[in-house]
Design an enzyme around this catalytic site. Sequence first.
Site, mmCIF file in Angstrom:
data_model
loop_
_atom_site.group_PDB
_atom_site.id
_atom_site.type_symbol
_atom_site.label_atom_id
_atom_site.label_comp_id
_atom_site.label_asym_id
_atom_site.label_seq_id
_atom_site.Cartn_x
_atom_site.Cartn_y
_atom_site.Cartn_z
ATOM 1 N N GLY A 192 0.800 -1.226 0.000
ATOM 2 C CA GLY A 192 0.000 0.000 0.000
ATOM 3 C C GLY A 192 0.824 1.262 0.000
ATOM 4 C CD GLU B 262 7.852 13.254 -18.364
ATOM 5 O OE1 GLU B 262 8.898 12.938 -18.961
ATOM 6 O OE2 GLU B 262 7.811 14.119 -17.472
#
Length: 492
Positions: free
Chosen positions: A266, A291
């Site tokens: 997590g 990106e």
Amino acid sequence: MEDEWTVDANEAFNISLVRPAPSGIEKIVSFHPRFTYPVFGEEERIFGHKNLKIDLQYDARDLRPYLSVSSSQKFAAVGDVEALDVREVMKDFLPGVAFQSKRDYSQALKGLSDTWKPPGTLLKTLEKNGEVYEIWRGDLAQLAVRQLVKRIQIAVLFFIEGGSYIGLDAEGNDMPDSDLKRWSVFFVYKKTLSAGAENKPQYTFQGYATTHYFWMYQQPPPRVSLSKDGAGDSWELPEGCCELTQLAHRLRISQFVILPPFQGKGIGAFLYGAIFETVMDNAATTELTVEDPNEDFDLLRDLCDMKYLRKNVPEFAKLQISTNVTIPIKGGILRHSTQITTSTEDSSSSDGIVNIAELEKLRRKTKIAPRQFWRLTEMHLMSKLPDSVRPRVDEAEEAPTPSKADKHAYTLWRLLLKQRLYRRNLTLLAEFDITERILKLNETVEGVEWEYARILDRLESTPSAVANGKRKLVGDADKESPSSKKARVGDA
């Protein structure tokens, strides 16, 4: 002979996190790169060594590196054919401190203050399963932050397809501070408290992400002369007039790495969530973009964004397909407003499949990039379809018999999806004739349906297993989408 003297670079290269111990240096974890082609070439092979071992150790705290290279035998040069000088190659990718002696490295580890903390500002803390994780944020203009990035950024080449270094100009020198300040770095550390040493916690590096400000063009206001004679009429910003970070901008995630031993806990979701919160807290940030994300990160992003929208945006959670929309028997025109008309003019009185204007307001409010937001909308609306028509990962799974109303809801949802995919891939689809165009679009739609079903299954069946988008569904390791669903026209 070549096979005898050639080794797999990925297997030969070993990365470790270490810390000082009374007996010397204690190894915490070790792992191999995912790929090494940016360093050793496309084939990821190293010639000229037998039993080659490349060990790159990092101090788990300040990421001070140490490189050692050894082999049982080295190829004796024959003419122009010689063994690859691994240390020399690595000098282009690691800071000079990585090539110090073993003794100097050990002394440096022991010399680091036991009150050391990560550079930057503590941004967020997570306590989970008895463990404590912290995110520290700084910018590349800060020397200590830039030093850590330079030490660990080879991990970007090893774990991000097509990754590259940041903070450098075309000549390989540091960018000026004004440019470096545009880059933020988020470090994730595990914090371990020792009994009786509350003020001296041990920090273990887990991963990091980098972001940069991407300025948005804003329509300039009318030019007004500042004086009667125009002497003060200038378009230039006065020096020190404002913080550039407070100008309207997008925030773009450039790099995102959680080291392999720490994946599946997590931590990736924790890091992404912290970045998302900084976006929401900054009024000047209008949008969060990514990106060139890979599939792993796309999955992480989808899961985190969907959880956020369903939990924090009631208007999104309540979204439904408007089944009042009728589909003409002889065909109609699906407008940008998602109204279906039989003429070339929009009908302001008819309902759309969804309310585009309201959804755009939600998108701007949540600062999610357009394509990502519409994907999430489609995915959420698909989750609201009746079980009888909702696409599933396992097509063999038994479903109730669909009613006419169920089929109508599914048709409307599918039209909504088709509309976005068609517009996104219009140039590519234009290369095909009408029949082939329809086939390609339908193949893409089926593929996206399967992808959405897979993500929704992950989201709804294992809500706590969101780590970094790299784990598969339980029991789904050997399943693939049908071949027809792999045939994508373009990026959905």
